[in-house]
Design an enzyme around this catalytic site. Structure first.
Site, PDB file in Angstrom:
ATOM      1  N   SER A  68       0.837  -1.217   0.000  1.00  0.00           N
ATOM      2  CA  SER A  68       0.000   0.000   0.000  1.00  0.00           C
ATOM      3  C   SER A  68       0.867   1.262   0.000  1.00  0.00           C
ATOM      4  CB  SER A  68      -0.983  -0.009   1.171  1.00  0.00           C
ATOM      5  OG  SER A  68      -0.315   0.072   2.393  1.00  0.00           O
ATOM      6  N   ILE A  91      16.423  -7.998   5.722  1.00  0.00           N
ATOM      7  CA  ILE A  91      17.430  -7.068   6.242  1.00  0.00           C
ATOM      8  C   ILE A  91      18.592  -7.064   5.256  1.00  0.00           C
ATOM      9  CG2 ILE A  91      19.049  -6.628   8.127  1.00  0.00           C
ATOM     10  CD1 ILE A  91      16.960  -7.819  10.018  1.00  0.00           C
ATOM     11  N   HIS A 138       9.055   3.258   8.563  1.00  0.00           N
ATOM     12  CA  HIS A 138       8.929   2.384   9.734  1.00  0.00           C
ATOM     13  C   HIS A 138       7.717   2.851  10.555  1.00  0.00           C
ATOM     14  CE1 HIS A 138      10.288  -0.379  12.811  1.00  0.00           C
ATOM     15  NE2 HIS A 138      10.071   0.565  13.711  1.00  0.00           N
ATOM     16  N   THR A 198      20.780   2.525   6.948  1.00  0.00           N
ATOM     17  CA  THR A 198      22.190   2.274   7.249  1.00  0.00           C
ATOM     18  C   THR A 198      22.288   0.823   7.733  1.00  0.00           C
ATOM     19  OG1 THR A 198      21.858   3.026   9.507  1.00  0.00           O
ATOM     20  CG2 THR A 198      22.616   4.698   7.919  1.00  0.00           C
ATOM     21  N   ASP A 201      16.815   0.063  11.388  1.00  0.00           N
ATOM     22  CA  ASP A 201      15.896   1.175  11.716  1.00  0.00           C
ATOM     23  C   ASP A 201      16.612   2.310  12.443  1.00  0.00           C
ATOM     24  OD1 ASP A 201      13.820  -0.355  10.636  1.00  0.00           O
ATOM     25  OD2 ASP A 201      13.359  -1.272  12.565  1.00  0.00           O
TER      26      ASP A 201
END
Ligand code: GRF
Length: 187
Positions: free
Chosen positions: A13, A92, A109, A141, A145
């Site tokens: 979405s 990740i 996030h 990075t 998060d």
């Protein structure tokens, strides 16, 4: 014009919201929507919007994360992506992958970072008795998060909010925040 690739794993979405804003306001071009799961609903949504899609099924790599990232990198290079937006992408990324695109990968996030990195953000916010929740767009990075914050949006947590209700409210806010931040970031 900045060429944007969007990585998804699920409903997409946020990807739809990003594509719609780029396609109507023309501040960047969505060149690819890529999923690590064939079943991701967002793939068909992207095709309906006329955006090129690809799937690199993570399962096919049998936990060879390096091999998966190599294929991912090849796809991104082949579409000459300048900027990568993570939008509900569940993998990740390694630091060596991230280093291929310095300051060129961003993520959304569902919490007010630095609070609640990782999963279950809404239940953690409710359990902690927080009065507000929200979402954050940040640079990616190697630390999860943790990259520089590019924008945040917040809303009050109501007494009757369950984690499901709060997740819906925050997701709506994400759809507003992510395109605004992307637009600012590319300019
Ligand atoms: C969003 O809540 C986003 O913040 C998180 O994963 C969810 C993805 O939702 N990273 P969608 O696939 O964009 O609908």
């Amino acid at each position: 014009m900045t060429r944007v690739a969007i990585l998804i794993s699920g409903s997409g979405s946020n990807m739809i919201s990003l594509c719609n804003s780029m396609l109507t306001e023309r501040f960047a071009t969505p060149v690819l929507v890529l999923s690590d799961r064939k079943v991701a609903k967002g793939l068909s949504s992207a095709r309906k919007l006329g955006v090129k899609t690809r799937c690199i099924e993570y399962k096919d790599f049998h936990d060879d994360h390096g091999g998966f990232e190599k294929s991912l990198l090849n796809e991104l290079i082949s579409v000459k992506a300048d900027l990568i937006c993570l939008a509900g992408f569940l993998r990740i990324l390694s630091s060596s992958f991230i280093n291929n695109f310095p300051k060129k990968i961003i993520n959304i996030h569902p919490s007010l970072l630095p609070k609640y990195k990782g999963l279950n953000t809404h239940s953690r916010a409710i359990f902690s008795g927080d009065f507000e929740a929200g979402c954050t767009v940040h640079e990616v990075t190697p630390e999860l998060d943790d990259g520089p914050i590019l924008g945040q949006a917040r809303l009050p947590i109501e007494p009757n909010d369950t984690k499901e209700i709060l997740a819906k409210k925050v997701l709506k806010l994400e759809h507003l925040l992510y395109p605004i931040v992307l637009r600012r970031f590319v300019s």
